[in-house]
Design an enzyme around this catalytic site. Structure first.
Site, PDB file in Angstrom:
ATOM      1  N   GLU B  62       0.737  -1.143  -0.015  1.00  0.00           N
ATOM      2  CA  GLU B  62      -0.126   0.058  -0.039  1.00  0.00           C
ATOM      3  C   GLU B  62       0.974   1.167  -0.043  1.00  0.00           C
ATOM      4  O   GLU B  62       0.396   2.264  -0.485  1.00  0.00           O
ATOM      5  CB  GLU B  62      -0.795  -0.143   1.305  1.00  0.00           C
ATOM      6  CG  GLU B  62      -2.214  -1.106   0.986  1.00  0.00           C
ATOM      7  CD  GLU B  62      -1.583  -2.643   1.636  1.00  0.00           C
ATOM      8  OE1 GLU B  62      -0.521  -2.665   1.717  1.00  0.00           O
ATOM      9  OE2 GLU B  62      -2.677  -3.244   1.792  1.00  0.00           O
ATOM     10  N   PHE B 124     -11.033  -6.828  14.414  1.00  0.00           N
ATOM     11  CA  PHE B 124     -10.233  -7.421  13.629  1.00  0.00           C
ATOM     12  C   PHE B 124      -9.797  -6.507  12.496  1.00  0.00           C
ATOM     13  O   PHE B 124     -10.728  -6.044  11.915  1.00  0.00           O
ATOM     14  CB  PHE B 124     -10.539  -8.841  13.090  1.00  0.00           C
ATOM     15  CG  PHE B 124      -9.596  -9.261  12.110  1.00  0.00           C
ATOM     16  CD1 PHE B 124      -8.427  -9.752  12.365  1.00  0.00           C
ATOM     17  CD2 PHE B 124      -9.814  -9.200  10.480  1.00  0.00           C
ATOM     18  CE1 PHE B 124      -7.226 -10.163  11.394  1.00  0.00           C
ATOM     19  CE2 PHE B 124      -9.021  -9.892   9.569  1.00  0.00           C
ATOM     20  CZ  PHE B 124      -7.723 -10.265   9.943  1.00  0.00           C
ATOM     21  N   GLN B 125      -8.538  -6.182  12.578  1.00  0.00           N
ATOM     22  CA  GLN B 125      -7.859  -5.184  11.787  1.00  0.00           C
ATOM     23  C   GLN B 125      -8.759  -3.848  11.668  1.00  0.00           C
ATOM     24  O   GLN B 125      -8.929  -3.102  10.929  1.00  0.00           O
ATOM     25  CB  GLN B 125      -8.316  -5.688  10.174  1.00  0.00           C
ATOM     26  CG  GLN B 125      -7.393  -6.814   9.691  1.00  0.00           C
ATOM     27  CD  GLN B 125      -7.072  -7.221   8.300  1.00  0.00           C
ATOM     28  OE1 GLN B 125      -8.047  -6.795   7.515  1.00  0.00           O
ATOM     29  NE2 GLN B 125      -6.177  -7.721   7.998  1.00  0.00           N
ATOM     30  N   LYS B 174     -17.400  -0.430   6.672  1.00  0.00           N
ATOM     31  CA  LYS B 174     -17.845  -1.521   5.778  1.00  0.00           C
ATOM     32  C   LYS B 174     -19.432  -1.559   5.783  1.00  0.00           C
ATOM     33  O   LYS B 174     -20.064  -1.761   4.615  1.00  0.00           O
ATOM     34  CB  LYS B 174     -17.472  -2.896   6.480  1.00  0.00           C
ATOM     35  CG  LYS B 174     -17.627  -4.033   5.384  1.00  0.00           C
ATOM     36  CD  LYS B 174     -17.042  -5.329   5.855  1.00  0.00           C
ATOM     37  CE  LYS B 174     -17.138  -6.336   4.864  1.00  0.00           C
ATOM     38  NZ  LYS B 174     -16.366  -7.544   5.276  1.00  0.00           N
ATOM     39  N   MET B 486      24.637   8.203   0.491  1.00  0.00           N
ATOM     40  CA  MET B 486      24.277   9.363   1.241  1.00  0.00           C
ATOM     41  C   MET B 486      24.814   9.733   2.668  1.00  0.00           C
ATOM     42  O   MET B 486      25.322  10.452   3.286  1.00  0.00           O
ATOM     43  CB  MET B 486      22.795  10.281   1.126  1.00  0.00           C
ATOM     44  CG  MET B 486      22.848  11.663   1.635  1.00  0.00           C
ATOM     45  SD  MET B 486      23.823  12.778   0.921  1.00  0.00           S
ATOM     46  CE  MET B 486      23.014  13.551  -0.469  1.00  0.00           C
TER      47      MET B 486
HETATM   48  C1  LIG Z   1      12.584   5.630   4.290  1.00  0.00           C
HETATM   49  C2  LIG Z   1      13.991   6.176   4.857  1.00  0.00           C
HETATM   50  N1  LIG Z   1      14.894   5.548   5.453  1.00  0.00           N
HETATM   51  C3  LIG Z   1      15.956   6.271   5.675  1.00  0.00           C
HETATM   52  C4  LIG Z   1      16.542   7.526   5.281  1.00  0.00           C
HETATM   53  C5  LIG Z   1      17.723   7.964   5.580  1.00  0.00           C
HETATM   54  N2  LIG Z   1      18.613   8.090   4.172  1.00  0.00           N
HETATM   55  C6  LIG Z   1      18.755   9.068   3.320  1.00  0.00           C
HETATM   56  S1  LIG Z   1      19.569   8.940   2.198  1.00  0.00           S
HETATM   57  C7  LIG Z   1      19.798   7.335   2.383  1.00  0.00           C
HETATM   58  C8  LIG Z   1      20.907   6.368   1.570  1.00  0.00           C
HETATM   59  C9  LIG Z   1      20.203   6.233   0.562  1.00  0.00           C
HETATM   60  O1  LIG Z   1      20.931   4.988  -0.115  1.00  0.00           O
HETATM   61  P1  LIG Z   1      20.708   4.624  -1.730  1.00  0.00           P
HETATM   62  O2  LIG Z   1      19.353   4.477  -1.974  1.00  0.00           O
HETATM   63  O3  LIG Z   1      21.687   3.685  -2.116  1.00  0.00           O
HETATM   64  O4  LIG Z   1      21.152   6.132  -2.609  1.00  0.00           O
HETATM   65  P2  LIG Z   1      22.388   6.830  -2.754  1.00  0.00           P
HETATM   66  O5  LIG Z   1      22.375   7.758  -1.786  1.00  0.00           O
HETATM   67  O6  LIG Z   1      23.622   5.879  -2.440  1.00  0.00           O
HETATM   68  O7  LIG Z   1      22.400   7.485  -3.933  1.00  0.00           O
HETATM   69  C10 LIG Z   1      19.392   6.993   3.658  1.00  0.00           C
HETATM   70  C11 LIG Z   1      19.823   5.883   4.395  1.00  0.00           C
HETATM   71  C12 LIG Z   1      15.423   7.759   4.245  1.00  0.00           C
HETATM   72  N3  LIG Z   1      15.866   9.151   3.555  1.00  0.00           N
HETATM   73  N4  LIG Z   1      14.196   7.335   3.994  1.00  0.00           N
END
Ligand SMILES: Cc1ncc(C[n+]2csc(CCOP(=O)(O)OP(=O)(O)O)c2C)c(N)n1
Lengths: 180, 589
Positions: B62, B124-125, B174, B486
């Site tokens: 979802e 439920f749910q 529902k 990042m």
């Molecule tokens: C749902 C979620 N969890 C954690 C983060 C923290 N976060 C920001 S950038 C990043 C790394 C992203 O890695 P990747 O998808 O491999 O992309 P890259 O930065 O290597 O281009 C993380 C963990 C986030 N923004 N969103």
């Protein structure tokens, strides 16, 4: 910018969850509620809240702007600087032996508190007024032994014809936005 | 892939079930596609989909449904719709709803709820989804009576798209779906007593703004998402051309002003161009248009543009003076306000200021990439730059969150609005793939490219299966650096180079694509980019390209969180050898 207690009169639709939405807004935006009162008005379907919050000028303006964004909020007026009547109601119970009852009642009289219930060892007082006045009564009654106390939030209404009645439209801001 | 909308018979006046009324109401709102997933409490509505005037796309999670609705809305400007069952179905929408909320995206989420008599019994749910989503929706509704379904859906769409747009949840029990009533649909505009999204600034503020703009020596326009949301691109162009104002953009503002326009400076903020941030710090007037001074664009607030007066044109009065104190707030629709300002501001030439900014810029409009060594290896910046070149800058690019997102913003130059779909405010990893599916359905004639990291891709990779089932064509460029890039970069810069929980092992993305019946390609060298992109574009279906890029590359320049905007970490100098970027010619000085 100095923080002061600010008072907001908020008319809302009487719908389930409205109090939740208002309270959630204050929590989420880290605005501090000092007191919140809500009750029905003479108009069916419309409730009125009086909210007192500690805020500096900018924050007070943002509180108004954010409240106005809530779909169920009909009108928001900040009356902090307007001449107004503000009241809180409190009930106090003191543990007082019959021989000291007269003395307690005399003190209550000074504060225009009313005796609303008497039993052999207890006295219930009702007082309406500003928080200062209620605090005053509490301090003089404390030596008797206060066993219970409850108070409402503040309710407020501005004086004179220029009132705080529900305006039928949330006025569009124009200059009415948070100022620097 | 473009689908025919089933012919719609107006069923007003007929006695229908609540379930049927849901779809009829959506059709009345002009909806022809929804993204959803069934379950117990929404089964009556799903059963009524047989013969309904709305197409349903079955997602795999979802969260994907909410992001698809969001991508649909961002790409088209129309309201996107997601559908889920009660409890876990509804809670799975939450990340997508919060994403839409922070970027002011109009979506409506329809959720099933347990039968009204069971509410509050931990049935439920049962989840109190209006309670859960209260702080992350613009508004939400619990509907327990069949008669309320149509008017509530109508109101929900109005609230979602009017004023400052945002997500709205309509939770329908529902029993309300099962009950019957006469389907009534009021064509009159929605009137709500407490909700009036229209504001307009007083004339005095307009005068003051004109005076400041005319008097400024070093003005800058900071344009944000509000330009795109209001459709004010033409007005923005007119005013900046007349008054000769340089334009810096926020991430979500990219495309709101053409990147190729001589007055466009590019993106501002944490990974903005160095000259843009420097110019902001030196400006004597900032004209902020439909942006909200996010901490990612201001850097440390105490040091932010201290010498500048500030005009803030903003739809939402609650944004005024929220983080940055402004001198002239103009509350209202940015397009209307620009229209009021355009005839009033003086025609100007700010030659000295423009020349100064050009000097800050240096000789090339591509700075960081110039210093990348060409050792035949693959840098993400090259991939994005080549993608821009090979698609003529015309693709609809949907990015995820991380380094690749910033490289996209830096190197894919957008000349048109709604051609970059990205999660700005919430920074939601996992957004790209599902949002791209939504964008693709909204704009069937566009070339859609997903630019995603190896981390974020795996968060919602299950939607490859949705792509396969629906037969949609999307290009997926995985910028695979083997790290949560990042975060790794922050660890390198600010946490002593301790790479905790960022090295990431991934499945074979080529095989993963193939397992879904899609095509997969792998690219390891810059010389292979062009062929792979051409192949993907020519293919009938979706092609997933696994770009194996430099593992420990970083995004430059960077304003460290909480640092003044003018203080930027720059790419360490590397001997400037032959640089492949110049092969393209465009960036030659
Ligand atoms: C749902 C979620 N969890 C954690 C983060 C923290 N976060 C920001 S950038 C990043 C790394 C992203 O890695 P990747 O998808 O491999 O992309 P890259 O930065 O290597 O281009 C993380 C963990 C986030 N923004 N969103």
């Amino acid at each position: 910018m100095a923080t002061a207690l600010c008072t907001f009169v908020v008319h809302v639709e009487d719908r389930p969850g409205v109090l939740d939405r208002v309270a959630s807004l204050f929590r989420r935006r880290a605005f501090n509620i000092d007191s919140l009162n809500v009750g029905r008005t003479h108009e069916p379907g419309v409730s009125r809240m009086t909210i007192v919050a500690a805020a500096d000028r900018d924050t007070a303006l943002r509180i108004t702007a954010n409240l106005r964004k809530l779909v169920n909020v009909l009108d928001v007026q900040e009356i902090t600087d307007k001449p107004s009547v503000t009241r809180t109601l409190a009930l106090l119970k003191i543990d007082v032996a019959p021989e000291r009852r007269a003395e307690a009642m005399q003190l209550a009289e000074v504060f225009r508190a009313r005796v609303v219930d008497v039993s052999p060892s207890a006295l219930m007082l009702e007082i309406t007024g500003t928080q200062d006045k209620i605090d005053g009564l509490v301090s003089v009654l404390r030596p008797f032994g206060i066993t219970e106390m409850v108070q409402t939030g503040v309710v407020a209404m501005t004086r004179g014809a220029d009132g705080t009645a529900l305006r039928d439209a949330n006025p569009t801001p124009g200059g009415d936005v948070p100022a620097a | 892939m473009p689908h025919q909308r089933p012919p719609h018979r107006d069923r007003r006046g007929e006695t229908l079930t609540g379930a049927e009324i849901i779809w009829e109401s959506l059709a009345q709102e002009g909806v022809d596609i929804v993204f959803g997933y069934p379950g117990g409490a929404i089964m009556p509505a799903y059963d009524a989909l047989v013969g309904a005037p709305v197409r349903h796309v079955l997602v795999r999670h979802e969260q994907g449904a909410a992001h698809m609705a969001d991508g649909y809305a961002r790409a088209s400007g129309r309201v996107g719709v997601a559908v889920a069952t009660s409890g876990p179905g509804a809670t799975n929408l939450v990340t997508g709803i919060a994403t839409a909320m922070l970027d002011s995206i109009p979506i409506v989420c329809i959720t099933g709820q347990v039968t009204s008599t069971l509410i509050g019994t931990d049935a439920f749910q049962e989840t109190d989804i209006t309670g859960v989503t209260l702080p992350i929706t613009k508004h939400n509704y619990l509907v327990t009576r069949v008669e309320d379904i149509a008017p509530t859906i109508k109101e929900a769409f109005y609230v979602a798209r009017s004023g400052r747009p945002g997500p709205v949840v309509v939770d329908i029990t529902k029993d309300a779906q099962q009950a019957k009533t006469v389907f009534a649909w009021d064509d009159a505009p929605v009137k709500m007593r407490g909700y009036r999204p229209d504001h307009s600034p007083g004339p005095a503020s307009i005068d003051e703004a004109v005076r400041l703009i005319d008097g400024a020596q070093r003005p800058m326009v900071l344009a944000g998402h509000g330009i795109v949301a209001a459709g004010a691109e033409d007005e923005l162009r007119q005013i900046v051309e007349k008054a000769d104002l340089p334009v810096a953009l926020t991430l979500l503002g990219l495309g709101g002003f053409p990147a190729s326009h001589p007055q466009s400076l590019g993106m501002m903020g944490m990974h903005g161009e160095a000259w843009v941030n420097t110019a902001i710090q030196e400006a004597d007037l900032l004209v902020a248009l439909g942006m909200r001074f996010d901490d990612r664009v201001t850097g440390h607030l105490d040091n932010y543009a201290r010498g500048a007066k500030k005009i803030h044109v903003e739809l939402d009065p609650a944004e005024i003076n929220k983080v940055v104190k402004v001198d002239v707030p103009l509350v209202g629709d940015v397009r209307e306000i620009l229209r009021a300002l355009i005839p009033r501001v003086s025609q100007r030439q700010r030659t000295a200021w423009r020349a100064h900014i050009d000097e800050l810029k240096g000789h090339s409009a591509v700075r960081d990439i110039q210093t990348l060594p060409d050792e035949g290896r693959l840098h993400a910046a090259h991939v994005i730059h080549d993608l821009w070149r090979l698609t003529g800058g015309n693709a609809l690019v949907v990015t995820d969150v991380g380094q690749h997102q910033m490289w996209e913003a830096q190197y894919y130059r957008h000349d048109h609005p709604r051609k970059l779909v990205t999660s700005g405010g919430l920074g939601t990893m996992g957004f790209a793939l599902p949002a791209a599916i939504g964008a693709r359905f909204a704009m069937p004639d566009e070339e859609v490219w997903v630019v995603v990291g190896d981390g974020g891709f795996q968060m919602t990779a299950c939607e490859l299966s949705t792509i396969a089932q629906e037969g949609v064509k999307i290009h997926v460029a995985i910028i695979n650096n083997g790290f949560l890039g990042m975060v790794r970069q922050w660890q390198e810069f600010f946490y002593g180079g301790r790479y905790v929980a960022t090295p990431m092992k991934s499945p074979d993305f080529v095989k993963l694509a193939e397992a879904h019946g899609l095509e997969g390609l792998r690219v390891r060298q810059r010389s292979e980019i062009e062929g792979a992109v051409a192949h993907a574009r020519a293919a009938v279906g979706t092609v997933v390209i696994d770009f194996r890029v430099e593992q420990e590359d970083s995004v430059y320049p960077m304003v460290a969180a909480g640092s003044p905007l003018g203080e930027m970490i720059r790419r360490p100098a590397q001997g400037r050898k032959h640089n492949p970027i110049y092969e393209t010619g465009e960036d030659e000085e």
